[in-house]
Design a protein around this motif. Sequence first.
Motif, PDB file in Angstrom:
ATOM      1  N   ASP A  11     -48.383  69.041  64.909  1.00 21.74           N
ATOM      2  CA  ASP A  11     -49.340  70.065  65.317  1.00 21.74           C
ATOM      3  C   ASP A  11     -50.533  69.965  64.365  1.00 21.74           C
ATOM      4  N   VAL A  12     -51.703  69.647  64.901  1.00 21.97           N
ATOM      5  CA  VAL A  12     -52.865  69.348  64.058  1.00 21.97           C
ATOM      6  C   VAL A  12     -54.080  70.118  64.547  1.00 21.97           C
ATOM      7  N   GLU A  13     -54.848  70.657  63.616  1.00 27.01           N
ATOM      8  CA  GLU A  13     -56.138  71.263  63.957  1.00 27.01           C
ATOM      9  C   GLU A  13     -57.243  70.345  63.457  1.00 27.01           C
ATOM     10  N   PHE A  46     -68.766  69.237  57.361  1.00 25.17           N
ATOM     11  CA  PHE A  46     -67.574  68.418  57.185  1.00 25.17           C
ATOM     12  C   PHE A  46     -66.672  68.514  58.412  1.00 25.17           C
ATOM     13  N   ARG A  47     -65.991  67.447  58.705  1.00 22.40           N
ATOM     14  CA  ARG A  47     -64.961  67.423  59.747  1.00 22.40           C
ATOM     15  C   ARG A  47     -63.624  67.698  59.069  1.00 22.40           C
ATOM     16  N   THR A  48     -62.877  68.656  59.548  1.00 27.26           N
ATOM     17  CA  THR A  48     -61.601  69.000  58.929  1.00 27.26           C
ATOM     18  C   THR A  48     -60.437  68.520  59.783  1.00 27.26           C
ATOM     19  N   VAL A  49     -59.437  67.993  59.110  1.00 27.67           N
ATOM     20  CA  VAL A  49     -58.190  67.572  59.746  1.00 27.67           C
ATOM     21  C   VAL A  49     -57.072  68.296  59.007  1.00 27.67           C
ATOM     22  N   ALA A  50     -56.424  69.238  59.692  1.00 29.13           N
ATOM     23  CA  ALA A  50     -55.397  70.064  59.055  1.00 29.13           C
ATOM     24  C   ALA A  50     -54.093  69.933  59.834  1.00 29.13           C
ATOM     25  N   PRO A  51     -53.212  69.022  59.408  1.00 27.93           N
ATOM     26  CA  PRO A  51     -51.930  68.859  60.099  1.00 27.93           C
ATOM     27  C   PRO A  51     -50.868  69.822  59.574  1.00 27.93           C
TER      28      PRO A  51
END
Length: 275
Positions: A11-13, A46-51
């Motif tokens: 599950d990633v945002e 910024f591009r955020t990747v929050a898994p």
Amino acid sequence: MRVQLSEVNLDVEVSGEGPAVLLLHGFPDSHVLWRHQVPVLNAAGFRTVAPTLRGFGGSDRPEGGPAAYHPGKHIGDLLELLASLDVDRFHLVGHDWGSGIAQGLASVVPDRVRSLSLLSVGHLASILSAGWEQRQRSWYMLLFQLPGVAEEWLARDDHAGLREMLAGHPDAEAAIEPLRAPGALTAALNIYRSGLPAEVQFGAAPPVVPLPDSIPVMGVWSTGDPFLTERSMSGTHAHVLGRWRYERLEDTGHWLPLERPEAVGDLLLSFLKEA
């Protein structure tokens, strides 16, 4: 969003545009931990990747016991995730166990990491050498090594033991809810059983792997953290080959991104832009 990897679905945002920032949570959280910082980072370009890491929240809980949750497995997931999103270079931010996994990832692909921000948890060698007070604060890590015993203690009386540990967590009830699912609590505890077994905590010290000199590192510790001493974080500088920045937040507990969202956002923005 659900991202299918070779072993698990995570599950990633993912949001925003610009240089990528990989945000890694710890126990017992999910990517929701970063809900205050994501919009701030996005607004700053910024591009955020929050898994949500394997074994937590809405991500898969693979079979295979503790070995399926070794930090190396998490690092493999993250490299695969970044490849699926076409992310080459990135900033790394980790809290709690996310800090430990971030350090491992930075050591594996140092040429791809623009900066490394460690929240609450410093370098393992610094934690292990931080003295008796830190050993006392780490009592629960030994409890977590006991399959069945730890689960029973934490879940007894509607998770009273876990609630006691999460007394300072602003989202304690929301964090506990996913752990009610069959096997969920064991999956979450397996990161301790595979990554910090008793022989590492109280046996021979593991080889010291310093953080690469190409990566600027920021450590953030809070005076109200019940689990970690200041020495465990401040001593990290001895294991950083490159630039080191240390920040101390007063009157704040362990869950910095939730308890002091504005301060954490400001620190991250200043450090990421500086890096």
